[in-house]
Enzyme design. Structure first.
Site, PDB file in Angstrom:
ATOM      1  N   ASP A 240       0.826  -1.198   0.000  1.00 52.57           N
ATOM      2  CA  ASP A 240       0.000   0.000   0.000  1.00 52.57           C
ATOM      3  C   ASP A 240       0.873   1.266   0.000  1.00 52.57           C
ATOM      4  O   ASP A 240       1.997   1.250   0.496  1.00 52.57           O
ATOM      5  CB  ASP A 240      -0.868  -0.023   1.275  1.00 52.57           C
ATOM      6  CG  ASP A 240      -1.839   1.130   1.334  1.00 52.57           C
ATOM      7  OD1 ASP A 240      -2.738   1.173   0.471  1.00 52.57           O
ATOM      8  OD2 ASP A 240      -1.697   1.989   2.230  1.00 52.57           O
TER       9      ASP A 240
ATOM     10  N   GLU B 189       1.534  -0.271  -4.894  1.00 53.61           N
ATOM     11  CA  GLU B 189       0.552   0.718  -5.328  1.00 53.61           C
ATOM     12  C   GLU B 189       1.253   2.061  -5.493  1.00 53.61           C
ATOM     13  O   GLU B 189       1.662   2.667  -4.502  1.00 53.61           O
ATOM     14  CB  GLU B 189      -0.569   0.851  -4.286  1.00 53.61           C
ATOM     15  CG  GLU B 189      -1.544   1.959  -4.610  1.00 53.61           C
ATOM     16  CD  GLU B 189      -2.210   2.603  -3.395  1.00 53.61           C
ATOM     17  OE1 GLU B 189      -3.248   3.241  -3.561  1.00 53.61           O
ATOM     18  OE2 GLU B 189      -1.671   2.481  -2.268  1.00 53.61           O
TER      19      GLU B 189
END
Ligand SMILES: *[C@@H]1O[C@H](CO)[C@@H](O)[C@H](O)[C@H]1NC(C)=O
Ligand SMILES: *[C@@H]1O[C@H](CO)[C@@H](O)[C@H](O)[C@H]1NC(C)=O
Length: 512
Positions: free
Chosen positions: A244, A268
């Site tokens: 993330d 990400e």
């Protein structure tokens, strides 16, 4: 000389043998190479399935009840185990599960950490989802069905504590193991996403609920995070990590972090800039394919957009990334407005879905896509994180079967499908067609407006004259390769996935 070489080898063999004999039962850490042919189902544990026998189907079944859906909805690890066949029958062979660590339970004006991105203690498992043992059972049950498990991990920040001044003793004492003020960057909110220093040193979140930004320059924090990821993947036998907020930490932090994980990593990096996103692929195996995603949303929701832009992004990506064939491709995610909310046109939706499932890369299907979820009323967070149970897990919806059908073809093609780059076969304002292995994929953005066009697509010598190709999305549509090795097709707006009929024998696709 000869003798010493021999004995070194023998010693090495002995050492290897000993390693295997003494190592506790362990399974193989999955590499990028092995992930190439996989397809991923992205699920949010709290929203995918409630524990069998303890279902409360009413909970979170009304997506407009914002106060309710900002809290826990009751999904658990045992719920996922119970519904693994729903994923398996969709033809997907990996899951990406939302973060598993214990969250801040304090209620904020935007709810609690049911999504998993608000950590309190990174060494404990979120008790709302079950025990550590339940999580191990989930991974084991998935492996028994040849479904790999990728866990979502956050190293950038911890959870928010509304109304407390950040980076004070009173604030940081709630966290474990990062309970000292020096474990966090000096507080500031990100104000400029074009300023990389600002993006890395300041906090994401809002003024009321900033997410405390870990000081990932502090050696104690760095080594703790590396130890943690090494422990997490091995303790639970995960096959991959989804990272993330990767762009919010300096790039070289990820070198040791991903090495410590020992498994495939996909980060990400939320940006449509190919060069920027690609630069992270030198520090982790792969990234989400945000540049392609951004374009495909624009092109396939908008019949006036020009498909030449797709050629551009594919070329830009190929020039910028080390390897585009392992990027994570998606049409929906928990962070973006659902495709089916941007347009109601199902033909456009199917075209975009076809591209995602067959273009170079690892397809990711976010939960609810197969049930035509729209994320109403806004299409966005938090409404795009719908509980799945109101769908009754139907396996007969047209979109569910559409995805399963294309995934079945992915199992029939030869391994070179996953290592080769697609070849552009036709392009104009509305149509983008490409060849991959022996598959011809034709997509367009006409949507429901059937253009009734006849097209002759060059076969590039992939199929011999007389070869019969079947459109696996519409089984009675068959096309015979002509004397010039070309493929004459009729464009009706629907996507087409054409494959040699004789190679489909025994696959059960189109009843063959
Ligand atoms: C949040 O919860 C933690 C315990 O999990 C507690 O120590 C802390 O005081 C709470 N913070 C606020 C602002 O209520
Ligand atoms: C911080 O956490 C450590 C364990 O990680 C613990 O030993 C220590 O007492 C904690 N400090 C405070 C102030 O809570």
């Amino acid at each position: 000389m000869k003798f010493s070489t021999f004995s070194t080898q023998k010693l090495f063999t002995l050492a290897t043998l000993l390693l295997f004999v003494t190592a506790p039962q362990f399974s193989l850490a999955r590499t990028a190479e092995e992930w190439r042919s996989r397809t991923i189902y992205q699920l949010i544990t709290d929203r995918f399935a409630q524990a069998p026998g303890q279902e409360n189907p009413k909970l979170c079944s009304d997506n407009r009840n914002e106060a309710e859906i900002r809290r826990y909805c009751g999904g658990t690890f045992s719920g996922i185990i119970n519904k693994l066949d729903y994923i398996k029958n969709l033809g997907l062979d990996a899951i990406w599960i939302s973060p598993v660590v214990k969250q801040m339970d304090n209620l904020t004006s935007i709810g609690v950490g049911w999504h998993g991105y608000w950590a309190q203690d990174i060494y404990q498992i979120n008790p709302h989802f079950g025990t550590a043992d339940d999580l191990k059972k989930l991974v084991k049950a998935a492996h028994d069905k040849d479904i790999w498990v990728m866990v979502d991990v956050v190293a950038n920040h911890m959870g928010p504590q509304e109304k407390l001044p950040p980076r004070t003793d009173q604030y940081v004492k709630a966290y474990s193991p990062f309970n000292k003020t020096e474990h966090y960057h000096v507080f500031c909110l990100i104000t400029n996403y074009d300023d990389q220093g600002n993006v890395e040193y300041c906090s994401i979140g809002s003024a009321d609920d900033p997410l405390p930004d870990l000081d990932t320059e502090n050696p104690a924090v760095i080594s703790e995070l590396n130890n943690w990821i090494s422990w997490l993947t091995r303790e639970f036998d995960f096959d991959g990590i989804r990272i993330d907020t990767a762009r919010h930490i300096r790039q070289n932090f990820w070198d040791e972090f991903t090495r410590s994980s020992g498994v495939f990593s996909i980060g990400e990096i939320l940006s449509d800039n190919s060069g920027y996103v690609a630069s992270y692929q030198s520090h982790m195996d792969s990234t989400l394919g945000y540049p392609l995603y951004t374009k495909l949303i624009r092109l396939y929701t908008n019949p006036n957009a020009n498909m030449y832009e797709l050629r551009d992004v594919i070329n830009n990506d190929r020039n910028a990334f080390k390897d585009t064939r392992i990027l994570g491709n998606f049409i929906d995610s928990h962070d973006q407005e659902r495709f089916a909310h941007k347009t109601q046109d199902k033909v456009l939706f199917r075209n975009a879905l076809t591209l995602v499932l067959l273009m170079d890369g690892i397809p990711i299907i976010y939960q609810g896509v197969e049930q035509d979820f729209t994320g109403a009323p806004t299409g966005n967070d938090p409404f795009n994180r719908e509980a799945l149970w109101p769908s009754s897990y139907s396996q007969t919806t047209p979109t569910y079967q559409f995805i399963a059908n294309i995934n079945a073809l992915r199992k029939v093609v030869s391994p070179s499908f996953y290592t080769s780059l697609s070849i552009e076969a036709w392009i104009d304002e509305h149509i983008y067609a490409f060849i991959k292995e022996k598959v011809l994929i034709i997509t367009s953005n006409y949507g429901g407006n059937n253009p009734n066009r006849d097209l002759v697509i060059q076969g590039n010598g992939v199929w011999p004259t007389g070869e019969v190709l079947v459109n696996i999305l519409k089984c009675d549509e068959k096309i015979t390769i002509d004397g010039s090795l070309n493929v004459p097709v009729k464009i009706d707006g629907e996507p087409k996935v054409l494959y040699p009929e004789k190679s489909l024998k025994g696959s059960r696709i189109c009843g063959l």
